[in-house]
Scaffold this active site. Structure first.
Site, PDB file in Angstrom:
ATOM      1  N   GLU A  13       0.828  -1.205   0.000  1.00  0.00           N
ATOM      2  CA  GLU A  13       0.000   0.000   0.000  1.00  0.00           C
ATOM      3  C   GLU A  13       0.854   1.242   0.000  1.00  0.00           C
ATOM      4  OE1 GLU A  13      -3.750  -1.854   2.324  1.00  0.00           O
ATOM      5  OE2 GLU A  13      -2.434  -0.473   3.362  1.00  0.00           O
ATOM      6  N   ASP A 217     -10.120 -12.142   5.551  1.00  0.00           N
ATOM      7  CA  ASP A 217     -10.417 -13.482   6.058  1.00  0.00           C
ATOM      8  C   ASP A 217     -11.583 -13.386   7.026  1.00  0.00           C
ATOM      9  OD1 ASP A 217      -9.211 -13.372   9.036  1.00  0.00           O
ATOM     10  OD2 ASP A 217      -7.922 -12.226   7.705  1.00  0.00           O
TER      11      ASP A 217
HETATM   12  N1  ADE Z   1      -5.889  -8.744  10.166  1.00  0.00           N
HETATM   13  C1  ADE Z   1      -6.379  -9.419   9.104  1.00  0.00           C
HETATM   14  N2  ADE Z   1      -6.982 -10.555   9.499  1.00  0.00           N
HETATM   15  C2  ADE Z   1      -6.869 -10.603  10.854  1.00  0.00           C
HETATM   16  C3  ADE Z   1      -7.268 -11.525  11.836  1.00  0.00           C
HETATM   17  N3  ADE Z   1      -7.905 -12.650  11.496  1.00  0.00           N
HETATM   18  N4  ADE Z   1      -6.979 -11.262  13.131  1.00  0.00           N
HETATM   19  C4  ADE Z   1      -6.315 -10.127  13.461  1.00  0.00           C
HETATM   20  N5  ADE Z   1      -5.906  -9.215  12.572  1.00  0.00           N
HETATM   21  C5  ADE Z   1      -6.180  -9.443  11.275  1.00  0.00           C
END
Ligand code: ADE
Length: 253
Positions: A13, A217
């Site tokens: 980024e 996620d």
């Molecule tokens: N950043 C991106 N995914 C995450 C997650 N599952 N837990 C903590 N920070 C994150």
């Protein structure tokens, strides 16, 4: 003229932003590179925070104390917690909380001792402007990412969610851990590792703050899968497009 601090969680980024600053100059403070320049004619200081609340707080403090920024934007990724928050969606923080803060029984769970609060609000005006930029960018996300990327990551038309983002010094990567967070904080949209710390620093200094995260996620057992690839192919281009829309909207004001 505003002087904007941009904290990015991802190297990619920052490189997208740096390519667009015609006059950037690097200065090193507290072991970090701060890139000072102009984007669409607006003074900008961009920096990579590193990971976790302490690293983010150090970075935000240096931005304010050493570089005199008068607002801070944070972009990066987060894990989706609320049921409708899907991979590829974008979450704008309206308020932030440290989910691992626990000074009970001296203070209520999640409350930051001696602040009398657990939640730190993002700045409404700045967040409204970033939300408008996000809507613009998400309106042509297929053109930004390319149809093959949309297909590869099975992205649906990405939605913008606004509300609570929770932060803590833990990558949440099991279904049990994300279920526990959902039970404890039912209105949490997403989880990451820095935002609430920066919100607290900005509260201390009276500096407007906004945070925008692309969901990489679902904070469950498959949270680590393809993380790096997702960041490069999806999260970085989305946040670069949002930032581009935000900075060009400033020029039209
Ligand atoms: N950043 C991106 N995914 C995450 C997650 N599952 N837990 C903590 N920070 C994150």
């Amino acid at each position: 003229m505003p002087r904007i601090g941009l904290i990015a969680a991802l190297h990619d980024e920052l490189s997208t932003v740096l390519q667009r600053l015609p006059d950037e100059q690097r200065e090193s403070v507290a072991g970090r590179d701060f890139w000072c320049g102009h984007w669409h004619g607006h003074a900008l200081v961009a920096v990579l925070a590193r990971v976790g609340k302490v690293a983010a707080a150090t970075t935000a403090t240096a931005l304010i104390e050493r570089f005199g920024v008068d607002r801070i934007l944070f972009t990066g990724t987060a894990g989706g917690l609320a049921p409708g928050v899907r991979v590829g969606d974008v979450v704008l923080a309206r308020t932030l909380l440290q989910h691992d803060m626990d000074a009970s029984p001296l203070f209520p769970r999640h409350e930051v001792p001696l602040y009398g609060r657990a939640r730190f609000d993002a700045d409404r005006r700045l967040s409204d402007a970033v939300a408008a930029a996000a809507r613009t960018a998400l309106g042509h996300v297929e053109a930004t990412l390319g149809a093959h990327v949309v297909q590869e990551f099975a992205l649906h038309a990405p939605a913008l969610h606004e509300g609570l983002i929770v932060s803590g010094d833990r990558f949440v990567a099991t279904a049990a851990a994300s279920a526990a967070l959902r039970a404890e904080l039912p209105d949490a949209l997403a989880v990451e590792m820095e935002g609430a710390a920066v919100a607290q620093v900005c509260h201390d200094y009276g500096i407007p703050f906004a945070a925008l995260r692309t969901i990489s996620d679902r904070a469950d057992d498959s949270a680590h899968v393809d993380f790096t690839r997702f960041i490069a192919r999806v999260a970085s281009p989305i946040s670069a497009a949002v930032l581009e829309a935000y900075f060009s909207s400033l020029s039209n004001m």
